[in-house]
Design a protein around this motif. Structure first.
Motif, PDB file in Angstrom:
ATOM      1  N   GLN A  61     -58.362 -21.812 -58.126  1.00 20.49           N
ATOM      2  CA  GLN A  61     -58.579 -23.264 -58.006  1.00 20.49           C
ATOM      3  C   GLN A  61     -59.134 -23.873 -59.293  1.00 20.49           C
ATOM      4  O   GLN A  61     -59.096 -25.085 -59.472  1.00 20.49           O
ATOM      5  N   LEU A  62     -59.641 -23.041 -60.199  1.00 18.30           N
ATOM      6  CA  LEU A  62     -60.135 -23.551 -61.479  1.00 18.30           C
ATOM      7  C   LEU A  62     -59.029 -23.586 -62.539  1.00 18.30           C
ATOM      8  O   LEU A  62     -59.288 -23.883 -63.694  1.00 18.30           O
ATOM      9  N   ASP A  63     -57.834 -23.232 -62.124  1.00 12.15           N
ATOM     10  CA  ASP A  63     -56.686 -23.247 -63.029  1.00 12.15           C
ATOM     11  C   ASP A  63     -56.915 -22.393 -64.284  1.00 12.15           C
ATOM     12  O   ASP A  63     -56.762 -22.873 -65.411  1.00 12.15           O
ATOM     13  N   PRO A  64     -57.285 -21.144 -64.089  1.00 12.87           N
ATOM     14  CA  PRO A  64     -57.519 -20.261 -65.250  1.00 12.87           C
ATOM     15  C   PRO A  64     -56.202 -19.901 -65.935  1.00 12.87           C
ATOM     16  O   PRO A  64     -55.132 -20.040 -65.332  1.00 12.87           O
ATOM     17  N   THR A  65     -56.284 -19.445 -67.166  1.00  9.58           N
ATOM     18  CA  THR A  65     -55.082 -18.937 -67.826  1.00  9.58           C
ATOM     19  C   THR A  65     -54.744 -17.575 -67.217  1.00  9.58           C
ATOM     20  O   THR A  65     -55.590 -16.934 -66.571  1.00  9.58           O
ATOM     21  N   ILE A  66     -53.527 -17.130 -67.438  1.00 16.01           N
ATOM     22  CA  ILE A  66     -53.105 -15.828 -66.900  1.00 16.01           C
ATOM     23  C   ILE A  66     -53.997 -14.730 -67.462  1.00 16.01           C
ATOM     24  O   ILE A  66     -54.405 -13.812 -66.770  1.00 16.01           O
ATOM     25  N   SER A  67     -54.339 -14.887 -68.733  1.00 14.78           N
ATOM     26  CA  SER A  67     -55.166 -13.876 -69.375  1.00 14.78           C
ATOM     27  C   SER A  67     -56.574 -13.849 -68.780  1.00 14.78           C
ATOM     28  O   SER A  67     -57.151 -12.784 -68.535  1.00 14.78           O
ATOM     29  N   GLU A  68     -57.148 -15.027 -68.504  1.00 16.69           N
ATOM     30  CA  GLU A  68     -58.481 -15.072 -67.887  1.00 16.69           C
ATOM     31  C   GLU A  68     -58.464 -14.451 -66.490  1.00 16.69           C
ATOM     32  O   GLU A  68     -59.371 -13.700 -66.106  1.00 16.69           O
ATOM     33  N   LEU A  69     -57.422 -14.770 -65.753  1.00 19.06           N
ATOM     34  CA  LEU A  69     -57.306 -14.236 -64.397  1.00 19.06           C
ATOM     35  C   LEU A  69     -57.167 -12.715 -64.429  1.00 19.06           C
ATOM     36  O   LEU A  69     -57.768 -11.988 -63.634  1.00 19.06           O
TER      37      LEU A  69
END
Lengths: 147, 110
Positions: A31-39
């Motif tokens: 829901q925080l719209d992280p980047t793929i790398s952050e996720l």
């Protein structure tokens, strides 16, 4: 610390639940719209923390693992992984890269190093015989569209 | 998690599909080690092209197979490593073993 949103779940310390645990956390964080790398970094750090509980805290038994995820201001997540297992005698030593008490399990001894590298801050509390809690904090980048 | 295995002229290729964690690494390890002991390949190739997630259990998996292949006088190559696993590979120091090849890369050019 103001908490904007929070979730908690717990499960049995079976290795088949490792995938569930990291997926549940990443679904919530989405829901925080992280980047793929952050996720991916969050999933990896959670996987390490949960695996530690399964391999070390509950070495010869099945116990309960609880995970709490909080969303706090500044687009930041705070993830806490808690067990009521054997505890860690020497936290500093446990956190040294390549240190492992389970070489037979082919553990690389990198669990804490990965958690440290993939999050902004980690704190570990443990009482031998009582359990361990690992708290990780990570600020996510703000996408342009979020202002 | 699924694996597909081919053996061609002494080269055992194990393609790992899906997520590598402590749970699935144990399955890959068991399957691969059984094959190594039965077939005694001179080279083991772990194909990571379809690995979608990996934690440090994957590092243990690679280090363990590196050791076992060494014991039998063979070699290990880990090929087609996706970009999103690179940070973990670097952190692990596995680069020193010279067995890791990125996606679309040959070892010679590394």
């Amino acid at each position: 610390m103001k908490v904007l949103n929070e979730m908690e779940f717990s499960f049995e310390s079976r290795s088949s639940n490792e995938s569930f645990a990291r997926s549940a956390v990443s679904s919530f964080v989405a829901q925080l719209d992280p980047t793929i790398s952050e996720l991916n970094e969050i999933r990896t750090a959670v996987s390490e923390a949960v695996t530690n509980c399964i391999v070390h805290a509950y070495k010869n038994e099945i116990g309960r693992i609880s995970v709490t995820v909080k969303i706090v201001p500044e687009n930041t997540v705070v993830i806490k992984v808690r067990d009521s297992g054997c505890g860690i005698e020497n936290i500093q030593q446990a956190m040294e890269p390549l240190f492992t008490t389970a070489p037979g399990e082919e553990r690389a001894g990198l669990g804490f190093a990965v958690m440290q590298s993939f999050t902004d801050r980690i704190s570990v509390r443990s009482k031998p015989g009582k359990g361990t809690s690992v708290t990780m904090r990570k600020a996510l980048s703000r996408r342009v569209s979020n202002g | 998690m699924k694996t597909s295995v081919t053996l061609d002229d002494g080269v055992l290729t194990v393609k790992i599909c899906g997520e590598i964690d402590h749970h699935t690494a144990a399955l890959v390890r068991k399957e691969t080690d059984t094959l190594i002991q039965q077939k005694r390949p001179r080279e083991l190739i772990l194909d990571f092209s379809s690995v979608t997630f990996m934690d440090s259990s994957g590092i243990g998996l690679i280090m363990g197979r590196y050791r076992i292949m060494g014991l039998f006088g063979g070699y290990l190559r880990v090929v087609n490593v996706p970009e999103n696993l690179e940070k973990l590979m670097i952190l692990s120091g596995l680069g020193a073993l010279k067995v890791i090849e990125r996606r679309g890369e040959m070892r010679e050019s590394a």
